[in-house]
Design a protein around this motif. Structure first.
Motif, PDB file in Angstrom:
ATOM      1  N   ASN A  42     -19.004   4.983  -4.287  1.00  0.00           N
ATOM      2  CA  ASN A  42     -19.941   4.374  -3.170  1.00  0.00           C
ATOM      3  C   ASN A  42     -19.699   3.250  -2.602  1.00  0.00           C
ATOM      4  OD1 ASN A  42     -19.662   2.172  -5.170  1.00  0.00           O
ATOM      5  ND2 ASN A  42     -21.382   2.680  -6.376  1.00  0.00           N
ATOM      6  N   VAL A  43     -20.061   2.847  -1.765  1.00  0.00           N
ATOM      7  CA  VAL A  43     -19.597   1.205  -1.115  1.00  0.00           C
ATOM      8  C   VAL A  43     -18.933   0.377  -1.665  1.00  0.00           C
ATOM      9  CG1 VAL A  43     -20.451  -0.263   0.468  1.00  0.00           C
ATOM     10  CG2 VAL A  43     -21.459   1.855   0.662  1.00  0.00           C
ATOM     11  N   SER A  44     -19.371  -0.013  -2.932  1.00  0.00           N
ATOM     12  CA  SER A  44     -18.793  -0.701  -3.823  1.00  0.00           C
ATOM     13  C   SER A  44     -17.395  -0.252  -4.336  1.00  0.00           C
ATOM     14  CB  SER A  44     -19.701  -1.272  -4.921  1.00  0.00           C
ATOM     15  OG  SER A  44     -20.570  -2.274  -4.248  1.00  0.00           O
ATOM     16  N   ASP A  45     -17.428   0.837  -4.723  1.00  0.00           N
ATOM     17  CA  ASP A  45     -15.416   1.432  -5.440  1.00  0.00           C
ATOM     18  C   ASP A  45     -14.977   1.732  -4.137  1.00  0.00           C
ATOM     19  OD1 ASP A  45     -16.840   2.347  -7.444  1.00  0.00           O
ATOM     20  OD2 ASP A  45     -17.706   4.073  -6.746  1.00  0.00           O
ATOM     21  N   PHE A  46     -15.800   1.741  -2.635  1.00  0.00           N
ATOM     22  CA  PHE A  46     -14.263   1.832  -1.717  1.00  0.00           C
ATOM     23  C   PHE A  46     -13.741  -0.113  -1.384  1.00  0.00           C
ATOM     24  CE2 PHE A  46     -14.076   0.488   3.140  1.00  0.00           C
ATOM     25  CZ  PHE A  46     -13.393   1.378   3.664  1.00  0.00           C
ATOM     26  N   VAL A  47     -15.092  -0.779  -1.231  1.00  0.00           N
ATOM     27  CA  VAL A  47     -14.625  -1.564  -1.164  1.00  0.00           C
ATOM     28  C   VAL A  47     -13.624  -2.329  -1.971  1.00  0.00           C
ATOM     29  CG1 VAL A  47     -15.713  -4.392  -0.844  1.00  0.00           C
ATOM     30  CG2 VAL A  47     -16.866  -2.628   0.567  1.00  0.00           C
ATOM     31  N   ILE A  48     -13.762  -2.217  -3.274  1.00  0.00           N
ATOM     32  CA  ILE A  48     -12.787  -2.286  -4.401  1.00  0.00           C
ATOM     33  C   ILE A  48     -11.474  -2.331  -3.290  1.00  0.00           C
ATOM     34  CG2 ILE A  48     -12.419  -2.491  -6.235  1.00  0.00           C
ATOM     35  CD1 ILE A  48     -14.945  -2.811  -7.603  1.00  0.00           C
ATOM     36  N   ASP A  49     -11.725  -0.965  -3.625  1.00  0.00           N
ATOM     37  CA  ASP A  49     -10.266   0.011  -2.757  1.00  0.00           C
ATOM     38  C   ASP A  49      -9.789  -0.853  -2.079  1.00  0.00           C
ATOM     39  OD1 ASP A  49      -8.896   2.156  -3.507  1.00  0.00           O
ATOM     40  OD2 ASP A  49      -8.983   2.357  -1.964  1.00  0.00           O
ATOM     41  N   ARG A  50     -10.396  -0.992  -1.151  1.00  0.00           N
ATOM     42  CA  ARG A  50      -9.806  -0.879   0.253  1.00  0.00           C
ATOM     43  C   ARG A  50      -9.455  -2.587  -0.046  1.00  0.00           C
ATOM     44  NH1 ARG A  50      -8.888   1.645   4.091  1.00  0.00           N
ATOM     45  NH2 ARG A  50      -8.491   1.146   6.544  1.00  0.00           N
ATOM     46  N   ILE A  51      -9.954  -4.068  -0.418  1.00  0.00           N
ATOM     47  CA  ILE A  51      -9.326  -5.244  -0.996  1.00  0.00           C
ATOM     48  C   ILE A  51      -7.740  -5.075  -1.601  1.00  0.00           C
ATOM     49  CG2 ILE A  51     -11.476  -6.641  -0.193  1.00  0.00           C
ATOM     50  CD1 ILE A  51     -11.232  -6.703  -3.316  1.00  0.00           C
ATOM     51  N   GLN A  52      -7.885  -3.603  -2.639  1.00  0.00           N
ATOM     52  CA  GLN A  52      -6.794  -3.647  -2.613  1.00  0.00           C
ATOM     53  C   GLN A  52      -5.405  -3.305  -1.933  1.00  0.00           C
ATOM     54  OE1 GLN A  52      -8.074  -1.340  -6.934  1.00  0.00           O
ATOM     55  NE2 GLN A  52      -6.915  -2.800  -7.608  1.00  0.00           N
ATOM     56  N   GLN A  53      -5.596  -2.804  -0.596  1.00  0.00           N
ATOM     57  CA  GLN A  53      -4.938  -2.139   0.046  1.00  0.00           C
ATOM     58  C   GLN A  53      -4.472  -3.332   0.648  1.00  0.00           C
ATOM     59  OE1 GLN A  53      -6.101   1.679   2.152  1.00  0.00           O
ATOM     60  NE2 GLN A  53      -7.186   2.244   0.711  1.00  0.00           N
ATOM     61  N   TRP A  54      -5.119  -4.824   0.499  1.00  0.00           N
ATOM     62  CA  TRP A  54      -4.840  -5.356   1.751  1.00  0.00           C
ATOM     63  C   TRP A  54      -3.924  -5.934   0.148  1.00  0.00           C
ATOM     64  CZ3 TRP A  54      -4.898  -7.051   6.614  1.00  0.00           C
ATOM     65  CH2 TRP A  54      -6.138  -6.449   7.241  1.00  0.00           C
ATOM     66  N   GLY A  55      -3.116  -5.915  -0.715  1.00  0.00           N
ATOM     67  CA  GLY A  55      -2.533  -6.685  -1.161  1.00  0.00           C
ATOM     68  C   GLY A  55      -3.370  -8.005  -2.486  1.00  0.00           C
ATOM     69  N   VAL A  56      -4.459  -7.896  -2.286  1.00  0.00           N
ATOM     70  CA  VAL A  56      -5.157  -8.243  -3.224  1.00  0.00           C
ATOM     71  C   VAL A  56      -5.305  -8.514  -5.189  1.00  0.00           C
ATOM     72  CG1 VAL A  56      -7.398  -9.312  -4.117  1.00  0.00           C
ATOM     73  CG2 VAL A  56      -6.618  -8.925  -1.744  1.00  0.00           C
ATOM     74  N   THR A  57      -5.140  -8.574  -5.923  1.00  0.00           N
ATOM     75  CA  THR A  57      -5.054  -8.496  -6.555  1.00  0.00           C
ATOM     76  C   THR A  57      -5.863  -9.035  -7.575  1.00  0.00           C
ATOM     77  OG1 THR A  57      -3.048 -10.091  -7.213  1.00  0.00           O
ATOM     78  CG2 THR A  57      -2.058  -7.274  -6.842  1.00  0.00           C
ATOM     79  N   ARG A  58      -6.037 -10.400  -7.252  1.00  0.00           N
ATOM     80  CA  ARG A  58      -7.180 -11.463  -8.125  1.00  0.00           C
ATOM     81  C   ARG A  58      -7.970 -11.963  -7.552  1.00  0.00           C
ATOM     82  NH1 ARG A  58      -3.171 -14.464 -10.099  1.00  0.00           N
ATOM     83  NH2 ARG A  58      -2.774 -13.267 -12.106  1.00  0.00           N
ATOM     84  N   VAL A  59      -9.310 -11.649  -8.718  1.00  0.00           N
ATOM     85  CA  VAL A  59     -10.206 -12.056  -7.727  1.00  0.00           C
ATOM     86  C   VAL A  59     -11.217 -13.400  -8.229  1.00  0.00           C
ATOM     87  CG1 VAL A  59     -10.856 -10.600  -5.805  1.00  0.00           C
ATOM     88  CG2 VAL A  59     -11.735 -10.492  -8.375  1.00  0.00           C
TER      89      VAL A  59
END
Length: 610
Positions: free
Chosen positions: A3-20
């Motif tokens: 779903n959209v949430s799964d995509f957003v989580i994967d996408r921000i990891q592609q941007w190098g994010v490891t911690r929120v």
């Protein structure tokens, strides 16, 4: 299918994010559920949940400051998003890349005045460089990528608003249809270098200067070696803005630390006499301490073009990254052989350090807060990270803390919000769990939300490689910085009704959570207290019962400062007697220190001549 949430989580990891840094709520509930699923599968982001959404945003800002990465904070719709505003303004005013993901009620609720539905785009329009609601799965990719790309290049917070029903929609990859954007999770380079012609102009100005000053801010992070090389070539003295303290090691003899109310006398004297000023990655706000108009030729280097030429009429503005720009500039600089200016700056700094020691060793009826910082500075371990708050801890941090190469330190700069020292320190510990972290904070700020963050530390400390974390609370039962500002800026006496802080056993509160508590009341015990704290492999809170009447004296006391203080005392300041006595002690110490420093330097020069 995700779903959209799964995509957003994967996408921000592609941007190098490891911690929120997040706080849950029904408006962001489906997204939180996706975070939980990813975590159970071992693919999730490291999720830190402090005690308040404001803390989430401040921690995201601190993460960006300490790591250079994009900080990410997450909160539910209206109340959660509103709570994050203060931290996001901290990011905006200190030029930090942060992305906030904020929940919203379902699409059909927008504009219908239902519970927790507000116009969030309008709310965040002032603080964010980019704010957008995701209204369909096909749009999600472009919004997420644009938010991160804009935050990184504009050095500001961006906001993604995610309605609850959209969070759970099946994800659709964007196609080639009209009005559909297909974007990439690729960060643009920010290593911008000005044109060669402009660099030659800058070099000509610097080469012509005889008394050059480099003013270095947080925007010069990562350019330490380049800054030092330019100072060597030009024979310059170096001043650092408070947030740029970590850029230039304190053992550089012609680094005179800060300028202004929290600054040193050598910095002030340099500015009074300089003929050339090079501003590097700083939006230093106190124009009254900069050279007189026409006195100095000035150049500014910054990635924020809208902030150049604002504080002083610069002759040349170079839009560029400090490290890349200085690297390209250096081949055009002529190495000076005249180091008289630089050596004079170094001699002045020797005298100033003697004065700071004398101020720290001055005895008052209650514990001298300067002494607490002075003794901390003497014991700072390598790789330490120090945070301070917006009150008098910033005064003592500026005057007494000397960050050596490899150390870090920061605070809420232009916003100067209270309580930031605790989330800053905690975020630093998450980013660098192996390093010792020291938070310095006043009791007023600690009571705001700082005490709550001891609970966050308790929750997460077992995951840190080195659990050593020290909190220094200046316990004076007063909003001391504001008390002095009332006197010196407005000529008003202290008003107990607004300034009193209810006394709390802060060490006892730490002990309730299983931490070490140290109650510090005597000057003779200061060194031992720090030794005990640094020997403890765990969390220590030093509850320092300090005087509230030690004046945060600037390097130069203006007539306005003195007159307003006198007016305040004549109007019946309840601390009149203590203020007069303690201020007199500080002024006497300042005068004696200057005489001793001059004699010491004169003796050194005599010995050299002989």
């Amino acid at each position: 299918m995700t779903n959209v949430s799964d995509f957003v989580i994967d996408r921000i990891q592609q941007w190098g994010v490891t911690r929120v840094f997040g706080f849950p709520g029904d408006g962001i509930g489906e997204f939180d559920g996706a975070l939980g699923r990813a975590d159970r599968q071992g693919e999730g982001l490291k999720y830190v949940r402090p005690t308040h959404e404001e803390i989430c945003a401040l921690m995201a800002t601190a993460h960006a400051k300490f790591t250079g990465e994009v900080g990410v904070c997450i909160a539910t719709s209206s109340p959660g998003g509103f709570h994050m505003l203060n931290g996001l303004y901290d990011a905006k005013m200190d030029n930090q890349p942060v992305v906030a993901i904020v929940g919203q009620q379902g699409l059909n609720s927008l504009g219908t005045f239902t519970q927790q539905e507000n116009n969030l785009e309008r709310t965040f329009a002032d603080v964010a460089c980019y704010v957008q609601t995701i209204v369909s799965p096909e749009q999600a990719q472009a919004v997420v990528d644009t938010a991160f790309r804009t935050a990184r290049t504009r050095l500001a917070p961006a906001v993604i608003i995610l309605p609850h029903d959209v969070q759970g929609m099946d994800m659709q990859q964007p196609g080639r249809e009209h009005w559909v954007s297909r974007s990439s999770a690729v960060a643009p380079s920010t290593a911008i270098t000005p044109p060669d012609e402009e660099l030659k102009k800058a070099a000509a100005i610097l080469n012509a200067g005889k008394k050059v000053v480099l003013m270095v801010g947080h925007g010069a992070n990562g350019a330490t070696d380049e800054v030092l090389k330019v100072a060597e070539l030009t024979g310059a003295g170096i001043i650092t803005a408070l947030r740029g303290k970590q850029v230039v090691p304190s053992d550089v003899p012609y680094h005179t630390q800060q300028l202004g109310l929290l600054g040193s006398r050598p910095s002030l004297e340099m500015i009074k006499d300089c003929d050339t000023l090079l501003l590097l990655g700083t939006n230093y706000p106190y124009a009254q301490f900069l050279p007189k108009t026409g006195q100095a030729r000035a150049i500014q280097v910054d990635l924020k073009p809208e902030q150049m030429g604002l504080r002083y009429p610069t002759e040349l503005n170079l839009w560029g990254d400090v490290k890349a720009t200085l690297t390209a500039l250096m081949p055009y600089l002529e190495a000076t052989t005249d180091l008289e200016w630089q050596q004079g700056v170094s001699r002045g700094m020797v005298e100033w350090e003697q004065e700071m020691t004398a101020q720290a060793e001055t005895e008052y009826e209650k514990l001298n807060p300067r002494l607490v910082f002075h003794e901390l500075n003497r014991r700072l371990p390598p790789q330490s990270i120090v945070t301070c708050d917006a009150g008098t801890t910033a005064d003592w941090y500026g005057h007494h803390i000397r960050l050596r190469r490899g150390m870090m330190g920061d605070l809420s700069g232009l916003l100067a919000t209270m309580l930031a020292a605790m989330p800053y320190a905690t975020a630093a510990k998450f980013a660098y769990p192996e390093r010792p972290v020291i938070c310095t904070i006043g009791d007023g700020a600690f009571q705001m939300l700082g005490m709550n963050e001891l609970i966050t530390i308790k929750k997460y400390m077992d995951g840190w490689d080195n659990p050593q974390f020290i909190i220094l609370v200046l316990h004076n039962d007063d909003l001391e910085q504001v008390s002095w500002e009332m006197r010196t800026e407005d000529g008003n006496p202290l008003w107990d009704g607004s300034q009193d802080v209810q006394s709390v056993d802060y060490a006892g509160y730490a002990e309730l959570l299983g931490f070490k508590g140290i109650r510090l009341k005597k000057g003779d015990d200061v060194g031992a207290a720090w030794d005990e704290a640094f020997a403890h492999r765990g969390v220590t809170l030093i509850d320092a019962y300090t005087s509230k009447n030690v004046p945060p004296l600037p390097a130069h006391i203006s007539l306005e400062y003195a007159v307003n203080t006198a007016k305040a005392l004549l109007k019946g300041d309840p601390e009149e007697g203590n203020v007069i006595v303690d201020s007199a002690k500080a002024l006497v110490t300042e005068g004696v220190s200057r005489v001793k420093g001059a004699l010491h330097i004169g003796q050194d020069e005599k010995e050299k001549d002989e």
